[in-house]
Design a protein around this motif. Structure first.
Motif, PDB file in Angstrom:
ATOM      1  N   ILE A 278       0.690  -1.278   0.112  1.00 52.50           N
ATOM      2  CA  ILE A 278       0.463   0.194  -0.472  1.00 52.50           C
ATOM      3  C   ILE A 278       0.901   0.739   0.115  1.00 52.50           C
ATOM      4  O   ILE A 278       0.380   2.601  -0.592  1.00 52.50           O
ATOM      5  N   GLY A 279       1.830   1.059   1.102  1.00 54.10           N
ATOM      6  CA  GLY A 279       2.719   2.444   0.733  1.00 54.10           C
ATOM      7  C   GLY A 279       3.463   2.683  -0.563  1.00 54.10           C
ATOM      8  O   GLY A 279       3.036   4.077  -0.625  1.00 54.10           O
ATOM      9  N   ILE A 280       3.936   2.090  -0.924  1.00 54.80           N
ATOM     10  CA  ILE A 280       4.889   1.533  -2.774  1.00 54.80           C
ATOM     11  C   ILE A 280       3.754   2.503  -3.706  1.00 54.80           C
ATOM     12  O   ILE A 280       3.423   3.308  -4.219  1.00 54.80           O
ATOM     13  N   ALA A 281       1.945   2.127  -3.045  1.00 59.34           N
ATOM     14  CA  ALA A 281       1.009   2.523  -4.331  1.00 59.34           C
ATOM     15  C   ALA A 281       1.151   3.881  -4.185  1.00 59.34           C
ATOM     16  O   ALA A 281       0.115   4.318  -5.352  1.00 59.34           O
ATOM     17  N   LEU A 282       0.574   3.899  -2.808  1.00 55.85           N
ATOM     18  CA  LEU A 282       0.618   5.619  -2.514  1.00 55.85           C
ATOM     19  C   LEU A 282       1.429   6.514  -2.808  1.00 55.85           C
ATOM     20  O   LEU A 282       1.384   7.487  -3.151  1.00 55.85           O
ATOM     21  N   VAL A 283       2.859   6.208  -2.786  1.00 57.67           N
ATOM     22  CA  VAL A 283       4.403   7.215  -3.206  1.00 57.67           C
ATOM     23  C   VAL A 283       4.082   7.121  -5.205  1.00 57.67           C
ATOM     24  O   VAL A 283       4.218   8.449  -5.611  1.00 57.67           O
ATOM     25  N   VAL A 284       3.659   6.066  -5.623  1.00 56.26           N
ATOM     26  CA  VAL A 284       3.959   6.398  -7.149  1.00 56.26           C
ATOM     27  C   VAL A 284       3.193   7.684  -7.881  1.00 56.26           C
ATOM     28  O   VAL A 284       3.863   8.103  -8.997  1.00 56.26           O
ATOM     29  N   PRO A 285       2.099   7.311  -7.391  1.00 56.27           N
ATOM     30  CA  PRO A 285       1.471   8.617  -7.958  1.00 56.27           C
ATOM     31  C   PRO A 285       2.099   9.958  -7.320  1.00 56.27           C
ATOM     32  O   PRO A 285       1.628  11.072  -7.894  1.00 56.27           O
ATOM     33  N   LEU A 286       2.353   9.799  -6.055  1.00 57.23           N
ATOM     34  CA  LEU A 286       2.905  11.501  -5.454  1.00 57.23           C
ATOM     35  C   LEU A 286       3.985  11.684  -6.454  1.00 57.23           C
ATOM     36  O   LEU A 286       3.921  13.292  -6.725  1.00 57.23           O
ATOM     37  N   GLY A 287       5.123  10.410  -6.954  1.00 54.96           N
ATOM     38  CA  GLY A 287       5.612  10.966  -7.484  1.00 54.96           C
ATOM     39  C   GLY A 287       5.376  11.270  -9.023  1.00 54.96           C
ATOM     40  O   GLY A 287       6.203  11.952  -9.849  1.00 54.96           O
ATOM     41  N   ILE A 288       4.184  10.711  -9.539  1.00 52.45           N
ATOM     42  CA  ILE A 288       3.969  11.466 -10.906  1.00 52.45           C
ATOM     43  C   ILE A 288       3.819  12.693 -11.353  1.00 52.45           C
ATOM     44  O   ILE A 288       3.494  13.029 -12.078  1.00 52.45           O
TER      45      ILE A 288
ATOM     46  N   LEU B 147      -0.440  -7.826  -4.824  1.00 55.39           N
ATOM     47  CA  LEU B 147      -1.404  -7.476  -5.050  1.00 55.39           C
ATOM     48  C   LEU B 147      -1.783  -5.671  -4.702  1.00 55.39           C
ATOM     49  O   LEU B 147      -2.845  -5.480  -5.234  1.00 55.39           O
ATOM     50  N   ALA B 148      -1.727  -5.506  -3.139  1.00 57.89           N
ATOM     51  CA  ALA B 148      -1.928  -4.386  -3.286  1.00 57.89           C
ATOM     52  C   ALA B 148      -1.066  -2.904  -3.977  1.00 57.89           C
ATOM     53  O   ALA B 148      -2.054  -2.104  -4.369  1.00 57.89           O
ATOM     54  N   MET B 149       0.075  -3.087  -4.064  1.00 61.31           N
ATOM     55  CA  MET B 149       0.729  -2.464  -4.974  1.00 61.31           C
ATOM     56  C   MET B 149      -0.563  -2.180  -6.570  1.00 61.31           C
ATOM     57  O   MET B 149      -1.141  -1.080  -6.764  1.00 61.31           O
ATOM     58  N   LEU B 150      -1.151  -3.198  -6.777  1.00 56.90           N
ATOM     59  CA  LEU B 150      -1.429  -2.855  -7.851  1.00 56.90           C
ATOM     60  C   LEU B 150      -2.688  -2.467  -7.964  1.00 56.90           C
ATOM     61  O   LEU B 150      -3.866  -2.152  -8.737  1.00 56.90           O
ATOM     62  N   SER B 151      -3.656  -2.785  -6.952  1.00 58.28           N
ATOM     63  CA  SER B 151      -4.850  -2.484  -6.364  1.00 58.28           C
ATOM     64  C   SER B 151      -5.094  -1.384  -6.195  1.00 58.28           C
ATOM     65  O   SER B 151      -5.725  -0.154  -6.457  1.00 58.28           O
ATOM     66  N   VAL B 152      -4.290  -0.708  -5.258  1.00 59.15           N
ATOM     67  CA  VAL B 152      -4.613   0.009  -5.022  1.00 59.15           C
ATOM     68  C   VAL B 152      -3.657   1.667  -5.850  1.00 59.15           C
ATOM     69  O   VAL B 152      -4.602   2.822  -5.812  1.00 59.15           O
ATOM     70  N   GLY B 153      -2.601   0.894  -5.954  1.00 59.80           N
ATOM     71  CA  GLY B 153      -1.792   2.515  -7.140  1.00 59.80           C
ATOM     72  C   GLY B 153      -2.400   2.591  -8.416  1.00 59.80           C
ATOM     73  O   GLY B 153      -2.379   3.468  -9.067  1.00 59.80           O
TER      74      GLY B 153
END
Length: 287
Positions: free
Chosen positions: A42-52, A119-125
């Motif tokens: 979940i943390g990785i999934a939230l950081v990626v959009p911030l970077g984008i 799964l968490a990365m793909l679902s939340v990301g």
């Protein structure tokens, strides 16, 4: 600001629902040992959009005007495509999202459970990337002011609180009704972003008709006025659009609105007996 608040609230609530479904199921099946892995994903999934979002905000400054317009117009159209797909996807899969995530978790929990991270990365990301693109497009279409970004952050914060309350069973809302009405509103906002993207591509010279304006009511509704600012912030209102922008706005609303209404009329029909066991969109999350 209101438009971006609702965007953040809707998208954030989707992410919150996914997170709560994943956590509740992991706890229910007694695999609390993978909760840390779940939070990593979940943390990785939230950081990626911030970077984008950071790249989209500060990256284009070194580009030429034409390149900036091409990038802005293209990404606006991409954002509209993502949001349009998301609205229809949610309308189609809302009733089965819970069972689908459970089935995927069963596979991800095999062994040490590192598949939970993916799964968490793909679902939340996925939801996070859609949100960052669409919020960026709406902020750009209103001149890059800070209010829309604040509205989106407040919406995300509200969604996080609401998701926690839903998980704890402290509040219950009809998610089907919520997503239906916010989906309709997002289509209206997306129509304005679509027209804005066409305008950017016209200014870049990739599309014709940049000088052919359909009308000009800037004297009656100045962009700098408080009501012009509100209209631009909520509906991406343009007091002097081109003919292509007006045609794109009307065409998008007509086509997407038609299929959206048809989808929800079909889903409102009585379900067949075989499908009666499927959970409704407003079913308790932690059950």
């Amino acid at each position: 600001m209101l438009a971006n608040y609702l965007i953040g609230l809707r998208e954030g609530l989707e992410m919150a629902l996914i997170v709560t479904i994943l956590i509740a199921y992991v706890v229910k099946v007694g695999r609390t040992d993978v909760l840390s892995k779940l939070w990593i994903g979940i943390g990785i999934a939230l950081v990626v959009p911030l970077g984008i979002g950071a790249v989209l905000t500060w990256g284009p400054y070194g580009m030429s005007f034409q390149a900036q317009e091409i990038l802005g117009g293209t990404l606006s159209l991409v954002a509209v495509g993502f949001v349009t797909w998301m609205v229809f996807w949610m309308g189609k899969t809302a009733r089965t999202m819970k069972s689908t995530l459970h089935n995927r978790l069963d596979s991800a929990l095999v062994g040490a459970g590192w598949g939970v991270v993916l799964l968490a990365m793909l679902s939340v990301g996925r939801e996070g990337i859609e949100t960052s693109l669409f919020v960026w497009a709406t902020v750009a279409s209103t001149g890059g002011s800070w209010e829309p970004a604040v509205g989106a952050l407040l919406g995300l914060a509200s969604a996080a609180v609401l998701g926690f309350l839903l998980y704890r069973g402290m509040v219950e809302i009809n998610l089907g009704t919520f997503f239906t009405w916010t989906g309709a509103f997002l289509i209206l906002v997306a129509a304005g972003v679509f027209a804005y993207g066409l305008g950017d591509l016209q200014e870049a010279g990739l599309l014709p008709g940049g000088a052919a304006h359909a009308y000009d009511i800037s004297r009656a509704i100045p962009s700098s006025s408080w009501y012009g600012t509100i209209a631009a912030g909520i509906l991406n209102f343009n007091p002097s659009p081109t003919l292509l922008q007006v045609a794109g706005w009307v065409g998008y609303l007509a086509v997407v609105g038609f299929f959206y209404v048809r989808q929800h009329r079909a889903s409102a029909r009585p379900a067949k007996p075989a499908a009666s066991a499927a959970p409704a969109p407003h079913a308790p999350i932690a059950s």
